[in-house]
Every structure is written in structure tokens, then in C-alpha cells.
Design a protein around this motif. Structure first.
Motif, short mmCIF file in Angstrom:
data_model
loop_
_atom_site.label_atom_id
_atom_site.label_comp_id
_atom_site.label_asym_id
_atom_site.label_seq_id
_atom_site.Cartn_x
_atom_site.Cartn_y
_atom_site.Cartn_z
N TYR A 74 -31.85 -17.50 -29.01
CA TYR A 74 -32.43 -17.81 -27.70
C TYR A 74 -31.45 -18.43 -26.70
N GLU A 75 -30.23 -18.76 -27.15
CA GLU A 75 -29.26 -19.33 -26.23
C GLU A 75 -28.93 -18.31 -25.13
N GLY A 76 -29.08 -18.73 -23.88
CA GLY A 76 -28.82 -17.85 -22.76
C GLY A 76 -30.02 -17.01 -22.36
N ARG A 77 -31.07 -17.05 -23.17
CA ARG A 77 -32.27 -16.28 -22.86
C ARG A 77 -33.49 -17.21 -22.74
N GLY A 78 -34.02 -17.64 -23.88
CA GLY A 78 -35.12 -18.59 -23.83
C GLY A 78 -34.66 -19.98 -23.47
#
Length: 225
Positions: A215-219
Motif C-alpha cells: 500500500y505504500e504510495g497507493r493506500g
């Protein structure tokens, strides 16, 4: 609906966490005024106002119930963590508004998730001046896109609404549960962004972050790095 006016959106009554279980009628005294209990992370952590439980067992029961609800809500989370001090050091005081930038990150990521679906944006009001500035920024994204995403990707936005924590028309006997849910998720995410440590609250909903487990950079968008 995006005509520059600030609108208010009424969400349906939803007693998640079973407020009536802990407060008579789901209401409590706030500085001598009867109001709908509003789940506010800061007050819960500091045991202020409605959350000043006299009995430890009651407090533990409430936290357990609330944690279970947060873990079981069917939701996908997008978050943006901006280190304001580092941001100012790198870009200076006269650069991009960090609130606008944070919302840009969120809407960019949501735009790729919703596809052809339509949605509305509900934000917690910070004041008339601040709300108008943020609305102007959103309209600009719809009309012109962002620096990285074409304007067509933001056509999913069908309305933008700003609400306070309580509904004034009901004499504060109704609260906006959508904002309450967002507030409860925010602090553990902020804490993770600041310390990179996952507390129990964060772990109970970590899988809801978009892109989990990557999820880093997204969520979870962190800036600057």
C-alpha cells in the motif's frame, strides 16, 4: 452541483458501535449541552467529554466494541501523510498549500480506483474561508486535471460537500457518521506515518488500505520522502 457554493450533505443515521449501548439515547453532555455522541479520536484518547467513563470496565468494553466495528466495516482506505516541517524546509512557505496537496494525492489515487463509477466527496468543514479555498482547488482539478492526472479522470466527482461534526438543524442531536469513521481511521495512520510503528489500532484495519499489502504510495502516500 460544483458551482462554487458550499453545500451540506445529510447522511443517514447510523449507530455503528452501538452508541445507545453506552449512552442514553446515544446522547451525552458537552459543556452543559445535550448532543449526539460524536466519535472524535482526540477526545476518545484523552477521555474527554462523553468518553470520560468513570468505570474502567465500561471504557474497555467501549474500546473493544469500537475496534471490532472499525475492523469489520467494508471500506477501502486512501491516506496522505505530509511532513509539514520537511515540506517547508524543502519547498518554502510560499509554495503549495499542504491541505490542497494532500487532497490532490487522495483524489488522484481514488480516480484510478473508481473506474466508471460516480462518487461524491464529503469533507469536514474547517471554516468558510478554508472550505471555499479547498472547493476552488477541487473545481480546478476537475476543469484542468492535476500535474500528473488528466482532468477526465476526475469526472467521477458528482458533488463536494462540507459538514461539521454535528448537524446544527437538529440542535446537534445528529452527527455525521461518515466523518466520524474517517476521523477514527486518521490518527493511527498519522501515527504510523510519523513513527513507522504499527499500533494495535493500525493493525486492525491495515488490510483495508488500498493496494494491501503493497500500500505504500497507493493506500498510504507519504510526502516528501
Amino acid at each position: 452541483m460544483l458551482n462554487g457554493d458550499i453545500s451540506f450533505y445529510r447522511v443517514s443515521r447510523y449507530d455503528y458501535g452501538n452508541k445507545k449501548k453506552f449512552w442514553s439515547g446515544g446522547c451525552a453532555e458537552y459543556h452543559g449541552e445535550k448532543r449526539r455522541v460524536c466519535f472524535h479520536s482526540t477526545e476518545i484518547r484523552r477521555r474527554k467529554n462523553a468518553f470520560d467513563f468513570k468505570a474502567r470496565d465500561m471504557h474497555r468494553s467501549f474500546i473493544a466494541d469500537l475496534s471490532e466495528v472499525m475492523a469489520n466495516i467494508n471500506v477501502k482506505l486512501f491516506s496522505s501523510h505530509i511532513n509539514k516541517l520537511l515540506f517547508l524546509k524543502q519547498y518554502g512557505k510560499k509554495t503549495y498549500n499542504p491541505y490542497n496537496l494532500s487532497l490532490t494525492f487522495l483524489l488522484e489515487r481514488i480516480s484510478f480506483e473508481v473506474g466508471n463509477k460516480k462518487a461524491i466527496i464529503v469533507l469536514e468543514s474547517r471554516g468558510k474561508k478554508e472550505d471555499k479555498e479547498l472547493l476552488k482547488h477541487i473545481i480546478s482539478m476537475i476543469d484542468n486535471g492535476s500535474g500528473y492526472v488528466h482532468k477526465s479522470k476526475f469526472s467521477f466527482i458528482q458533488g463536494v460537500y462540507f459538514n461539521g461534526k454535528w448537524e446544527s438543524e437538529s440542535n446537534n442531536l445528529k452527527s455525521y457518521w461518515i466523518l466520524e469513521i474517517a476521523d477514527l481511521y486518521c490518527y493511527p495512520i498519522f501515527k504510523y506515518g510519523k513513527t513507522k510503528e504499527k499500533d494495535l489500532a493500525f493493525e486492525c484495519f491495515e488490510s483495508k488500505l488500498a493496494g494491501y499489502p503493497l500500500y505504500e504510495g497507493r493506500g498510504f502516500k507519504e510526502f516528501p520522502k
